[in-house]
Design a protein around this motif. Sequence first.
Motif, PDB file in Angstrom:
ATOM      1  N   LEU A   1      49.694  33.277  43.534  1.00 65.72           N
ATOM      2  CA  LEU A   1      50.373  33.587  42.195  1.00 65.72           C
ATOM      3  C   LEU A   1      49.081  33.791  41.010  1.00 65.72           C
ATOM      4  CD1 LEU A   1      53.693  31.688  42.359  1.00 65.72           C
ATOM      5  CD2 LEU A   1      53.141  34.145  42.994  1.00 65.72           C
ATOM      6  N   PHE A   2      48.121  32.760  41.093  1.00 64.71           N
ATOM      7  CA  PHE A   2      47.249  32.783  40.205  1.00 64.71           C
ATOM      8  C   PHE A   2      46.310  34.128  40.482  1.00 64.71           C
ATOM      9  CE2 PHE A   2      42.932  30.958  39.051  1.00 64.71           C
ATOM     10  CZ  PHE A   2      43.291  30.950  37.682  1.00 64.71           C
ATOM     11  N   SER A   3      46.217  34.619  41.640  1.00 60.46           N
ATOM     12  CA  SER A   3      45.394  35.963  41.784  1.00 60.46           C
ATOM     13  C   SER A   3      46.012  36.842  40.859  1.00 60.46           C
ATOM     14  CB  SER A   3      45.359  36.250  43.142  1.00 60.46           C
ATOM     15  OG  SER A   3      46.588  36.750  43.503  1.00 60.46           O
ATOM     16  N   ILE A   4      47.050  36.814  40.474  1.00 58.22           N
ATOM     17  CA  ILE A   4      47.922  37.933  39.522  1.00 58.22           C
ATOM     18  C   ILE A   4      47.020  37.948  38.318  1.00 58.22           C
ATOM     19  CG2 ILE A   4      49.956  38.920  38.381  1.00 58.22           C
ATOM     20  CD1 ILE A   4      51.436  37.373  40.553  1.00 58.22           C
ATOM     21  N   VAL A   5      46.806  36.714  37.830  1.00 59.31           N
ATOM     22  CA  VAL A   5      46.260  36.746  36.406  1.00 59.31           C
ATOM     23  C   VAL A   5      44.520  36.684  36.195  1.00 59.31           C
ATOM     24  CG1 VAL A   5      48.286  35.801  35.423  1.00 59.31           C
ATOM     25  CG2 VAL A   5      46.510  34.409  36.365  1.00 59.31           C
ATOM     26  N   THR A   6      43.944  36.661  37.582  1.00 58.95           N
ATOM     27  CA  THR A   6      42.573  36.664  37.375  1.00 58.95           C
ATOM     28  C   THR A   6      42.028  37.828  36.941  1.00 58.95           C
ATOM     29  OG1 THR A   6      42.270  37.100  39.878  1.00 58.95           O
ATOM     30  CG2 THR A   6      42.247  34.563  39.170  1.00 58.95           C
ATOM     31  N   ARG A   7      40.791  37.896  36.974  1.00 58.69           N
ATOM     32  CA  ARG A   7      40.085  39.146  36.203  1.00 58.69           C
ATOM     33  C   ARG A   7      40.322  40.562  37.099  1.00 58.69           C
ATOM     34  NH1 ARG A   7      34.037  39.450  35.031  1.00 58.69           N
ATOM     35  NH2 ARG A   7      33.845  39.187  37.080  1.00 58.69           N
TER      36      ARG A   7
ATOM     37  N   VAL B   1      37.403  45.120  51.457  1.00 52.89           N
ATOM     38  CA  VAL B   1      36.169  44.457  51.087  1.00 52.89           C
ATOM     39  C   VAL B   1      35.539  45.598  49.620  1.00 52.89           C
ATOM     40  CG1 VAL B   1      33.647  44.171  51.883  1.00 52.89           C
ATOM     41  CG2 VAL B   1      35.634  43.744  53.347  1.00 52.89           C
ATOM     42  N   ARG B   2      35.896  46.497  49.698  1.00 48.71           N
ATOM     43  CA  ARG B   2      35.619  47.290  48.549  1.00 48.71           C
ATOM     44  C   ARG B   2      36.482  47.144  47.182  1.00 48.71           C
ATOM     45  NH1 ARG B   2      32.943  52.769  50.313  1.00 48.71           N
ATOM     46  NH2 ARG B   2      32.024  52.259  52.360  1.00 48.71           N
ATOM     47  N   THR B   3      37.520  46.934  47.350  1.00 49.38           N
ATOM     48  CA  THR B   3      38.428  47.124  46.240  1.00 49.38           C
ATOM     49  C   THR B   3      38.007  45.943  45.130  1.00 49.38           C
ATOM     50  OG1 THR B   3      40.878  46.929  45.352  1.00 49.38           O
ATOM     51  CG2 THR B   3      39.971  45.447  47.363  1.00 49.38           C
ATOM     52  N   GLY B   4      38.364  46.237  43.980  1.00 51.10           N
ATOM     53  CA  GLY B   4      37.853  45.456  42.775  1.00 51.10           C
ATOM     54  C   GLY B   4      39.003  44.511  42.519  1.00 51.10           C
ATOM     55  N   THR B   5      39.979  44.515  42.993  1.00 49.72           N
ATOM     56  CA  THR B   5      41.185  43.475  42.927  1.00 49.72           C
ATOM     57  C   THR B   5      40.952  42.375  43.429  1.00 49.72           C
ATOM     58  OG1 THR B   5      42.398  44.282  44.792  1.00 49.72           O
ATOM     59  CG2 THR B   5      43.014  44.957  42.735  1.00 49.72           C
ATOM     60  N   ASP B   6      41.630  41.223  43.231  1.00 47.87           N
ATOM     61  CA  ASP B   6      41.049  39.887  43.566  1.00 47.87           C
ATOM     62  C   ASP B   6      41.637  39.671  45.171  1.00 47.87           C
ATOM     63  OD1 ASP B   6      40.068  37.354  43.735  1.00 47.87           O
ATOM     64  OD2 ASP B   6      40.566  36.610  41.892  1.00 47.87           O
ATOM     65  N   VAL B   7      41.028  40.248  46.018  1.00 51.37           N
ATOM     66  CA  VAL B   7      41.557  40.173  47.501  1.00 51.37           C
ATOM     67  C   VAL B   7      41.062  38.515  47.752  1.00 51.37           C
ATOM     68  CG1 VAL B   7      41.039  40.761  49.763  1.00 51.37           C
ATOM     69  CG2 VAL B   7      41.717  42.533  48.039  1.00 51.37           C
TER      70      VAL B   7
END
Lengths: 530, 312
Positions: A122-128, A144-150
């Motif tokens: 749930l924290f990954s929703i609000v990270t950069r 590996v390429r996406t900018g989201t917090d995988v």
Amino acid sequence: MSYLDNEGAPAWKAWLTTTDHKRIALMYLSLIAPLFLAAMSLGVTMRIKHLHGGDFLISAQTYNELFTLHGVVMIFMFVIPGLATVFGNFFLPILIGARDVAFPRVNLLSVYLFAAGCALALFSIVTRGGAADTGWTFYVPFSVRTGTDVSLAVFSVFVLGLSSILTGLNFIVTTHRLRAPGMSFHRMPLFVWASYATAWIQVLVTPVIGITMILVILERFFNVGLFDPAKGGDPLMYQHLFWTYSHPAVYIMIIPAMGAVTEVIPTFCHKNVYGYKAIAYSSLGIAFFGSLVWGHHMFTSGMAELADMIFSLLTMIVAVPSAIKIFNWTATLYKGSIELTPALLYALSFVFLFAIGGITGIIQGALAVNVFLHDTYWVVGHFHYVMFGGTGFGFFAALLYWFPKMFGRMYNPKPAYWAWALMFVGFNVFYFTFLVLGTMGMPRRYYAHLPQYDTAQLLASAGAFTMVSGILILAGDLVWALFKGARAPDNPWGGMTLEWKTASPPPKENFKERPVITSGPYEFNPGRRA
Amino acid sequence: MPFLLQASSLSVKTDRLFLASVAVCAALLMVVVFFIVYFCVRYRRSRNPEPVDVEANTALEIAWTVFPLALFLAVFYFGWTNFRYLRDVPQDAMVINVTGRQWAWSFEYPNGKQTPELYVALGRPVKLVTHTLDVIHGFFVPAMRVKVDVIPGRANYVWFTPWLLGDFDIQCTVICGVGHSRMLSKVHVIPEADFKRWYFSDEPVPKLQPVSARVPAAERGLAGLLRAKECLACHSLDGSPSVGPTFKGLYGSRQTVMGPGGRSQVTVDEDFLRRKLSDPQAVQVEGYPPVMPPARLSERELDSIVRGLKGL
């Protein structure tokens, strides 16, 4: 004195430091139930979006994050842990006449790990970077390429996996070591058999997903090249590793639900289970063959045709133990004295919906047909029939069956019937339309859809809204019962297994005296046999 | 797209297996549902207050293990044989390179021409070899029943023989980022003559006519007509073996036939085709089972088929 009594200690301390398997089960339930409703609301948002084919309500990026989060929360935080951690923790020790699980403190650790895993996701929703947008499968190289917090999302899966392994280990040891005197393996209730088979899958395959998720993090931070053909790696290796866990995980999700349903059906038929051994050993058969079919998620990936053939063949074989269970449940009704209570109604709906999930699996398991249906709404419909029609309805059946025992309160059956009607009709309108959409060529994970799918998308959404209204009514009924329900007697349904031979709710350490077992679990009518 | 529109030779095979397994599985499901509902009514508590514990019957357990296993293995077997057909590319297929990138497709023909949408000739097999410039994509043409993952470092392929003129959707099936649902393209099936004219010209893309105007009236929809009359269930257009002889190269070939006058050699000509189509059972071609049903063709349909077969 009931297990819910804090014995003078402050409530927060009594709960957070408890090692009582029943309290731990309720701690899991208090985490899982809100997460389920949250993930359901993400699904509802997507169904509202599809009332319109183009840009509507949310952006494409948000949509991709929604279905990823919906999948991650539903799978790793509801469907996989749901029945095992709530009903497994609560009833496995009671059903074998034990006072607790074998490692009560490890059990507490696993619930904390579970909470930590949920918090990380749930924290990954609000990270950069924002929530992952890769789908719950995290396929490389996109993940590996996406900018989201995988990285944070897959790390949460790693932590949840640790929790799952510890629970599995605990159940295996508990089943082997803590059975009451006289409780031989063939006298164990079938929910115990199911939990036992599930626990083996959890212990044996969950490490694979843990390692795989760590590999994704290594790739993201250090660019090692394990999955990059330019460096001698192969993206298909990721898919093999991922599905080596994630297909057996399907059986981690469904086998406990099968076990719960196997308790519900004989109780409300007031007779023994038909084919006890067939049901018991088919769980082990599913656990074994289910670990050898992961490649059927990869028939269009271009792997060796021989591998395609073997995986397709094994896929057909793993369906057989499930079919055996369905036939035995049906035969259990024969010459019963059937009370169509809400719990039995949900359990029989489980059988029907899971059967559709199974046969759609057979159909798409045929290689040539898979090429057509893979990654379409057909597959989404198929796995919702298994995961929600199966595990979801199984969870509700278990909850309605064991609610009086767990909380010492009775619920009002009337709203539960209404909720069933809305859920059952809504579910089928929703997901059968998905099957049809798949055969029309509608791909999954699409923010925008082409105009030819408008009508069916609308119909599916209407079904979804109907289903959700049923779920909310059921939730309301149970929450009401939690506080206002009448006191439950020790054995409201006339059950034969050990949980009905202790108080509702059960005392600490479950039994006043250690039970001694002298017969099988379902001998309802020792005088009347055929 | 109409439900289960069949635009390629593969689609009929896939659909036949799909619909057959749906029917078999639905029948199995109905049996289970019948017994559940029947037992719930017949043995309800108000009607049957005295339950009986029933011992499992080993013969029954074995029967309902073996029976579904046999059914499922049959589904597996036909899935596998049809899959072999899907993977077995005809020798004369034109090889077209498909490249996916976030979020578009491009198609490169043997002579170096490149297009953003795919153009193929009616009745001519094509082999599509896939490449990606970035992440994994999925190449899916529902109307042709083909799909393959487009994976870095791997040249995957699909093939099909288009047998309906028209424009068909290409959709990406593997999540590849924010533009995933808009990573669309089209397959345009055009008459072979039009395809050749474009292929050997300087035009970047063929001028597309409406589907109804794509062929000279005489040839209009030969494949469509053959399919509508269910000829293609047993005869192929591309030379592959089937229940009956392939249409490709049939006209003008020598065949041994069994007729009222015994065994004889004939050349397949206009007269023979008319006789065979009007009364399939009167004359049987050796080497094929005598199973052809009457075709029920109008005079005009008979004319177009006979004329069409001459050109194949």
